[in-house]
Design a protein around this motif. Structure first.
Motif, PDB file in Angstrom:
ATOM      1  N   PHE A 155       0.837  -1.205   0.000  1.00 38.04           N
ATOM      2  CA  PHE A 155       0.000   0.000   0.000  1.00 38.04           C
ATOM      3  C   PHE A 155       0.869   1.251   0.000  1.00 38.04           C
ATOM      4  O   PHE A 155       0.600   2.215  -0.728  1.00 38.04           O
ATOM      5  CB  PHE A 155      -0.909   0.010   1.228  1.00 38.04           C
ATOM      6  N   PHE A 156       1.924   1.238   0.812  1.00 38.42           N
ATOM      7  CA  PHE A 156       2.801   2.402   0.903  1.00 38.42           C
ATOM      8  C   PHE A 156       3.562   2.625  -0.408  1.00 38.42           C
ATOM      9  O   PHE A 156       3.726   3.766  -0.854  1.00 38.42           O
ATOM     10  CB  PHE A 156       3.798   2.232   2.055  1.00 38.42           C
ATOM     11  N   LEU A 157       4.017   1.543  -1.018  1.00 37.57           N
ATOM     12  CA  LEU A 157       4.729   1.668  -2.292  1.00 37.57           C
ATOM     13  C   LEU A 157       3.817   2.237  -3.372  1.00 37.57           C
ATOM     14  O   LEU A 157       4.212   3.144  -4.130  1.00 37.57           O
ATOM     15  CB  LEU A 157       5.268   0.302  -2.726  1.00 37.57           C
ATOM     16  N   TRP A 158       2.604   1.704  -3.454  1.00 41.99           N
ATOM     17  CA  TRP A 158       1.663   2.198  -4.469  1.00 41.99           C
ATOM     18  C   TRP A 158       1.267   3.647  -4.191  1.00 41.99           C
ATOM     19  O   TRP A 158       1.123   4.444  -5.124  1.00 41.99           O
ATOM     20  CB  TRP A 158       0.427   1.294  -4.509  1.00 41.99           C
ATOM     21  N   THR A 162       1.979   6.737  -6.723  1.00 43.71           N
ATOM     22  CA  THR A 162       0.830   7.517  -7.192  1.00 43.71           C
ATOM     23  C   THR A 162       0.969   8.983  -6.816  1.00 43.71           C
ATOM     24  O   THR A 162       0.764   9.878  -7.640  1.00 43.71           O
ATOM     25  CB  THR A 162      -0.472   6.945  -6.597  1.00 43.71           C
ATOM     26  N   GLY A 163       1.318   9.245  -5.555  1.00 47.08           N
ATOM     27  CA  GLY A 163       1.483  10.624  -5.115  1.00 47.08           C
ATOM     28  C   GLY A 163       2.599  11.333  -5.846  1.00 47.08           C
ATOM     29  O   GLY A 163       2.469  12.514  -6.215  1.00 47.08           O
ATOM     30  N   GLY A 194       5.325  14.905  -2.672  1.00 50.07           N
ATOM     31  CA  GLY A 194       3.938  14.479  -2.821  1.00 50.07           C
ATOM     32  C   GLY A 194       3.760  13.003  -2.531  1.00 50.07           C
ATOM     33  O   GLY A 194       2.789  12.596  -1.875  1.00 50.07           O
ATOM     34  N   GLY A 195       4.711  12.178  -2.989  1.00 53.58           N
ATOM     35  CA  GLY A 195       4.644  10.743  -2.705  1.00 53.58           C
ATOM     36  C   GLY A 195       4.766  10.451  -1.224  1.00 53.58           C
ATOM     37  O   GLY A 195       4.052   9.602  -0.686  1.00 53.58           O
ATOM     38  N   ALA A 196       5.667  11.177  -0.549  1.00 54.37           N
ATOM     39  CA  ALA A 196       5.853  10.969   0.894  1.00 54.37           C
ATOM     40  C   ALA A 196       4.603  11.365   1.672  1.00 54.37           C
ATOM     41  O   ALA A 196       4.195  10.668   2.613  1.00 54.37           O
ATOM     42  CB  ALA A 196       7.056  11.774   1.377  1.00 54.37           C
ATOM     43  N   LEU A 197       3.972  12.466   1.280  1.00 52.60           N
ATOM     44  CA  LEU A 197       2.777  12.921   2.001  1.00 52.60           C
ATOM     45  C   LEU A 197       1.623  11.933   1.845  1.00 52.60           C
ATOM     46  O   LEU A 197       0.913  11.629   2.811  1.00 52.60           O
ATOM     47  CB  LEU A 197       2.370  14.308   1.506  1.00 52.60           C
ATOM     48  N   LEU A 198       1.424  11.451   0.614  1.00 52.46           N
ATOM     49  CA  LEU A 198       0.342  10.484   0.406  1.00 52.46           C
ATOM     50  C   LEU A 198       0.630   9.174   1.142  1.00 52.46           C
ATOM     51  O   LEU A 198      -0.283   8.563   1.708  1.00 52.46           O
ATOM     52  CB  LEU A 198       0.146  10.218  -1.084  1.00 52.46           C
ATOM     53  N   THR A 199       1.893   8.771   1.176  1.00 53.73           N
ATOM     54  CA  THR A 199       2.261   7.556   1.892  1.00 53.73           C
ATOM     55  C   THR A 199       1.972   7.703   3.384  1.00 53.73           C
ATOM     56  O   THR A 199       1.449   6.770   4.021  1.00 53.73           O
ATOM     57  CB  THR A 199       3.749   7.243   1.681  1.00 53.73           C
ATOM     58  N   MET A 200       2.293   8.857   3.957  1.00 52.62           N
ATOM     59  CA  MET A 200       2.009   9.077   5.375  1.00 52.62           C
ATOM     60  C   MET A 200       0.508   9.067   5.642  1.00 52.62           C
ATOM     61  O   MET A 200       0.051   8.566   6.681  1.00 52.62           O
ATOM     62  CB  MET A 200       2.634  10.394   5.838  1.00 52.62           C
ATOM     63  N   GLY A 201      -0.263   9.600   4.691  1.00 51.08           N
ATOM     64  CA  GLY A 201      -1.712   9.565   4.842  1.00 51.08           C
ATOM     65  C   GLY A 201      -2.249   8.140   4.823  1.00 51.08           C
ATOM     66  O   GLY A 201      -3.105   7.776   5.645  1.00 51.08           O
ATOM     67  N   VAL A 202      -1.741   7.328   3.904  1.00 51.90           N
ATOM     68  CA  VAL A 202      -2.167   5.935   3.833  1.00 51.90           C
ATOM     69  C   VAL A 202      -1.721   5.180   5.084  1.00 51.90           C
ATOM     70  O   VAL A 202      -2.466   4.356   5.624  1.00 51.90           O
ATOM     71  CB  VAL A 202      -1.598   5.265   2.569  1.00 51.90           C
ATOM     72  N   VAL A 206      -4.135   3.156   7.634  1.00 50.26           N
ATOM     73  CA  VAL A 206      -3.943   1.752   8.007  1.00 50.26           C
ATOM     74  C   VAL A 206      -3.857   1.609   9.522  1.00 50.26           C
ATOM     75  O   VAL A 206      -4.434   0.690  10.115  1.00 50.26           O
ATOM     76  CB  VAL A 206      -2.670   1.189   7.344  1.00 50.26           C
ATOM     77  N   TYR A 207      -3.150   2.542  10.160  1.00 45.34           N
ATOM     78  CA  TYR A 207      -3.006   2.485  11.618  1.00 45.34           C
ATOM     79  C   TYR A 207      -4.363   2.601  12.313  1.00 45.34           C
ATOM     80  O   TYR A 207      -4.695   1.800  13.191  1.00 45.34           O
ATOM     81  CB  TYR A 207      -2.080   3.598  12.095  1.00 45.34           C
ATOM     82  N   TYR A 208      -5.165   3.598  11.912  1.00 44.36           N
ATOM     83  CA  TYR A 208      -6.458   3.792  12.565  1.00 44.36           C
ATOM     84  C   TYR A 208      -7.430   2.659  12.242  1.00 44.36           C
ATOM     85  O   TYR A 208      -8.242   2.277  13.083  1.00 44.36           O
ATOM     86  CB  TYR A 208      -7.042   5.149  12.169  1.00 44.36           C
TER      87      TYR A 208
END
Length: 217
Positions: A155-158, A162-163, A194-202, A206-208
């Motif tokens: 999920f994080f890689l994708w 994408t971001g 942008g990729g790092a921000l979207l990864t942190m959001g995902v 996942v955590y929540y």
């Protein structure tokens, strides 16, 4: 256009198979990634063998990668002790001895690429097992399969890809600073952000999701 459709359909099928095998259970996850590890190491060997003066034993090196993944899988499940890694070590020693007898022009170079295949390709896949199997703190000998942890890596890689693509496509014309021109001329710093921000959001999602699922079960 036809090539794009074929690639898109292939990617969709791959994602479905990957997610399905990870979620279905430990056995299907082990079979899938054991096969992926073997094929990935094989592809790495085919690429480096195209270089002049390089000759890596593709079959044994690929087999060693699959053995490393299998050893990690069984060890992390608690099915055996560290002796399970002996076949992998035996294959690596065989590859070293083989270079001593074949009298190729640059045996050290060949063996270096052989070890790089294990470190760069098979070891990262093998370490997925450390995420997939978790010991119960109250009963250390009991190990459970947690499919969400290895799946979250993908999920994080994708999300990162994408971001980075969307941000780079939309903003790189305004902030045209390249990330690594020598490796990938089209990648930009703004895309990596942008990729790092979207990864942190995902990752937060996942955590929540995992936390709420844990509270309800």
């Amino acid at each position: 256009m036809k090539n794009f459709i074929i690639r898109a359909l292939t990617a969709v099928v791959f994602v479905i198979v990957l997610v399905g095998c990870i979620v279905y259970g430990a056995e299907s996850m082990a079979v899938l990634f054991g096969l992926i590890t073997y094929l990935s190491v094989r592809e790495f060997c085919n690429i480096v063998n195209e270089q002049e003066g390089v000759h890596v034993n593709t079959f044994i090196t690929s087999l060693a990668g699959a053995l490393l993944f299998g050893a990690f899988n069984q060890y992390c499940q608690g099915n055996c002790d560290a002796a399970i890694f002996l076949p992998f070590l035996g294959s690596i020693i065989y590859l070293l001895v083989e270079e001593l007898y074949l009298k190729r022009p640059n045996p050290i170079n060949n063996w270096a690429y052989t070890m790089m295949a294990q470190m760069y390709v098979s070891l990262p896949f093998s370490l997925l097992n450390l995420l997939a199997y978790t010991a119960d703190p109250a009963h250390p000998m009991m190990v459970s399969y947690q499919w969400i942890l290895p799946l979250s890596i993908f999920f994080f890689l994708w999300a990162n890809d994408t971001g980075a693509y969307l941000t780079g496509w939309g903003l790189s014309r305004y902030i045209p600073y390249k990330l690594f021109p020598r490796i990938s001329p089209k990648k930009s710093w703004i895309g990596s952000v942008g990729g790092a921000l979207l990864t942190m959001g995902v990752a937060a999602a996942v955590y929540y999701w995992e936390a709420s699922d844990g509270m309800t079960t």
